[in-house]
Design a protein around this motif. Structure first.
Motif, short mmCIF file in Angstrom:
data_model
loop_
_atom_site.label_atom_id
_atom_site.label_comp_id
_atom_site.label_asym_id
_atom_site.label_seq_id
_atom_site.Cartn_x
_atom_site.Cartn_y
_atom_site.Cartn_z
N TRP A 79 13.21 -3.23 -10.54
CA TRP A 79 11.82 -2.77 -10.54
C TRP A 79 11.30 -2.54 -9.13
CZ3 TRP A 79 6.95 -4.10 -8.77
CH2 TRP A 79 5.88 -3.40 -9.35
N LEU A 80 11.43 -3.52 -8.23
CA LEU A 80 10.83 -3.40 -6.91
C LEU A 80 11.68 -2.58 -5.95
CD1 LEU A 80 8.43 -4.12 -5.18
CD2 LEU A 80 9.55 -6.28 -4.57
N GLU A 81 12.96 -2.88 -5.85
CA GLU A 81 13.80 -2.18 -4.87
C GLU A 81 13.82 -0.66 -5.06
OE1 GLU A 81 18.45 -2.02 -3.35
OE2 GLU A 81 17.72 -3.81 -4.39
N PRO A 82 13.88 -0.13 -6.29
CA PRO A 82 13.89 1.33 -6.44
C PRO A 82 12.67 2.02 -5.85
CG PRO A 82 14.62 0.30 -8.47
CD PRO A 82 14.11 -0.80 -7.59
N ASP A 112 0.83 -1.20 0.00
CA ASP A 112 0.00 0.00 0.00
C ASP A 112 0.87 1.26 0.00
OD1 ASP A 112 -2.46 1.44 0.15
OD2 ASP A 112 -2.12 1.73 2.30
N HIS A 113 1.97 1.21 0.73
CA HIS A 113 2.84 2.38 0.82
C HIS A 113 3.53 2.68 -0.51
CE1 HIS A 113 3.34 2.24 5.50
NE2 HIS A 113 2.10 2.44 5.10
N LEU A 123 14.25 15.80 -3.26
CA LEU A 123 12.87 16.12 -2.92
C LEU A 123 12.00 14.87 -2.84
CD1 LEU A 123 12.18 19.36 -5.00
CD2 LEU A 123 12.32 19.17 -2.52
N LEU A 124 12.28 13.90 -3.70
CA LEU A 124 11.46 12.69 -3.77
C LEU A 124 12.21 11.50 -3.17
CD1 LEU A 124 10.08 13.15 -7.40
CD2 LEU A 124 8.93 13.70 -5.25
N ASP A 125 12.98 11.75 -2.14
CA ASP A 125 13.82 10.72 -1.52
C ASP A 125 12.96 9.85 -0.59
OD1 ASP A 125 15.67 9.16 -0.24
OD2 ASP A 125 16.99 10.81 0.34
N ARG A 126 12.35 8.83 -1.14
CA ARG A 126 11.49 7.96 -0.34
C ARG A 126 12.28 7.26 0.77
NH1 ARG A 126 7.43 4.47 -4.26
NH2 ARG A 126 6.29 6.22 -5.19
N TYR A 127 13.54 6.94 0.51
CA TYR A 127 14.30 6.16 1.48
C TYR A 127 14.46 6.91 2.79
CZ TYR A 127 18.03 3.37 3.54
OH TYR A 127 18.77 2.60 4.40
N CYS A 155 8.22 -1.17 5.54
CA CYS A 155 9.03 -0.98 4.34
C CYS A 155 10.50 -1.28 4.61
CB CYS A 155 8.85 0.45 3.82
SG CYS A 155 7.19 0.76 3.15
N ARG A 156 10.96 -0.94 5.79
CA ARG A 156 12.37 -1.21 6.13
C ARG A 156 12.65 -2.71 6.17
NH1 ARG A 156 12.28 1.64 10.43
NH2 ARG A 156 12.09 -0.03 11.96
N ARG A 157 11.76 -3.47 6.80
CA ARG A 157 11.94 -4.93 6.85
C ARG A 157 11.83 -5.55 5.47
NH1 ARG A 157 8.55 -4.68 11.54
NH2 ARG A 157 6.79 -5.26 10.20
N THR A 158 10.86 -5.09 4.69
CA THR A 158 10.67 -5.65 3.35
C THR A 158 11.87 -5.38 2.47
OG1 THR A 158 8.27 -5.37 3.54
CG2 THR A 158 9.17 -5.66 1.33
#
Length: 442
Positions: free
Chosen positions: A427-430, A275-276, A356-360, A370-373
């Motif tokens: 694809w997923l990690e980014p 969801d996130h 600005l868009l630094d999700r990490y 999200c951190r565990r995943t």
């Protein structure tokens, strides 16, 4: 003439984090109203504590400390001073005088702030001098976050690159959704005029009704709770409960909850991290660059004019934004407690899109799901690469008769694993780090 009492931002309750995102084994640093705080949980307690992030010894950050495995108290990592859940110093390794702490109990205390746990959130009162007032003031809880009423909900937290007032203004504006979030939560081709009616406006509460096919009620309980209750027919209801946290000049944090009383099985089956990355972060990404520059342009214009002339607000859709801005002027003199420091230098170099868009840094690091995943994804990549390398090496050592019969299926499986690695890696990690949001491409 009655003089309006200025709104006190420090004598309020703020939810600084979902409880599920806090690590009970180590301190966590947060910033609230320009004050850096340390959140920690005593080993033998179910309740978190919040201290000012300064050891009274030499002002080292307590958030860099640890929870002592023997005493369960918070230990400063600089010199080992320890503090209990009340902030009282319990141990000074450098002293062999047993009376030193007892004689200086008040002087050696860490600054402890009132805090509570409710609705899955950790609430902090950032004024240590008004604990009695904090105890008497109710938390600004949402009536929609209530299992007894048949609601389920999820939560999210993210740090944002714009100010609290910009965040409030944005959430209070439903008319931007079809455009800023086209293809995510809206459709620009189906946008319609929005009728907003202010039904109450005081220092403590602003309420508005929104007309349309799905009528909604918007509630702003200053300084942080801004909530939507949206009706779908007679029984179905969904909500957006946002807590807008003033962090520092040009910085804010959103702690959001998403209640609903339908599609409960889907809610329980959907992992929080999916969801996130696929929904909640996309919505915030869609706003980020727009609001960063809007805020700075407004700050520049306000050097010579009011927001009332800098903005052009001709429609009913703007009414709640106008009401908030008037409230902010009337009760806060149009500024947050840090005063003029919120006006950024005019020669400031704007950050790049990746910042600005630094999700990490803005989300992944402070979201336990999200951190565990992300860690699991990275371990899977290592395993898949290792499997590919071992398989290729093993097949190369097989005798010729077996290389075709056994080696070919093994190589096919290894290639499938390599494809899985590429999907995870590229694809997923980014999605946990950075996803550019270009409105022109939507």
């Amino acid at each position: 003439m009655v003089t309006e009492v200025e709104f006190n931002f420090f004598q309020q309750w703020y939810p600084v984090s979902p409880l599920e995102d806090l690590d009970p084994t180590r301190p966590t640093a947060v910033t609230l109203l320009g004050r850096r705080l340390a959140i920690w949980k005593p080993t033998f307690s179910q309740q978190y504590c919040v201290f000012l992030d300064q050891c009274p010894h030499r002002l080292a950050p307590l958030s860099e400390g640890r929870v002592d495995e023997k005493t369960g108290n918070l230990a400063c990592s600089y010199h080992g001073w320890q503090f209990n859940d009340q902030g009282e110093c319990t141990h000074i390794p450098q002293s062999d005088n047993p009376d030193l702490i007892a004689k200086n109990r008040q002087n050696f205390c860490a600054v402890s702030l009132p805090c509570q746990q409710a609705n899955g959130l950790l609430w902090v009162w950032p004024d240590e001098g008004s604990a009695d007032l904090a105890a008497s003031k109710p938390l600004p809880l949402s009536p929609q976050v209530d299992e007894s009423k048949g609601f389920v909900w999820s939560s999210m937290v993210r740090d944002l690159a714009y100010d609290w007032q910009t965040l409030i203004e944005n959430v209070a504006d439903p008319s931007h959704v079809p455009f800023a979030h086209h293809g995510v939560q809206g459709d620009r081709n189906r946008a319609k005029p929005i009728l907003i009616e202010i039904i109450q406006s005081t220092q403590e509460l602003i309420e508005a009704n929104v007309g349309g096919n799905f009528p909604a009620k918007i509630t702003f309980e200053p300084p942080c709770r801004l909530e939507y209750a949206i009706k779908f027919g007679n029984e179905r209801q969904a909500g957006l409960v946002t807590y807008c946290i003033p962090v520092a000049p040009g910085k804010s944090r959103i702690v959001a909850q998403f209640p609903r009383n339908f599609a409960k099985t889907l809610h329980r089956l959907t992992p929080r991290w999916i969801d996130h990355i696929n929904n909640r972060n996309q919505v915030l990404d869609g706003d980020m660059i727009l609001l960063y520059y809007q805020e700075r342009y407004l700050q520049q214009r306000q050097l010579v004019e009011s927001w009332k002339t800098a903005y052009k607000l001709p429609t009913s859709a703007d009414r709640l934004v106008i009401e908030f801005r008037n409230w902010f002027d009337k009760y806060c003199q149009g500024k947050l407690p840090w005063g003029q420091s919120e006006i950024q230098p005019q020669n400031e170099q704007p950050p790049n899109r990746e910042d600005l868009l630094d999700r990490y840094r803005q989300h992944t690091l402070i979201c336990s799901s999200c951190r565990r995943t992300l860690k699991t994804i990275q371990r899977l990549q290592t395993g898949l690469l290792g499997y590919f390398a071992v398989t290729v090496a093993t097949v190369s050592l097989l005798p010729d008769p077996l290389r075709i019969r056994l080696g070919l299926p093994l190589i096919i499986l290894a290639l499938i694993g390599l494809g899985g690695y590429a999907w995870l890696k590229f694809w997923l990690e980014p999605k946990f780090y950075f996803v550019d949001y270009v409105h022109a491409d939507k």
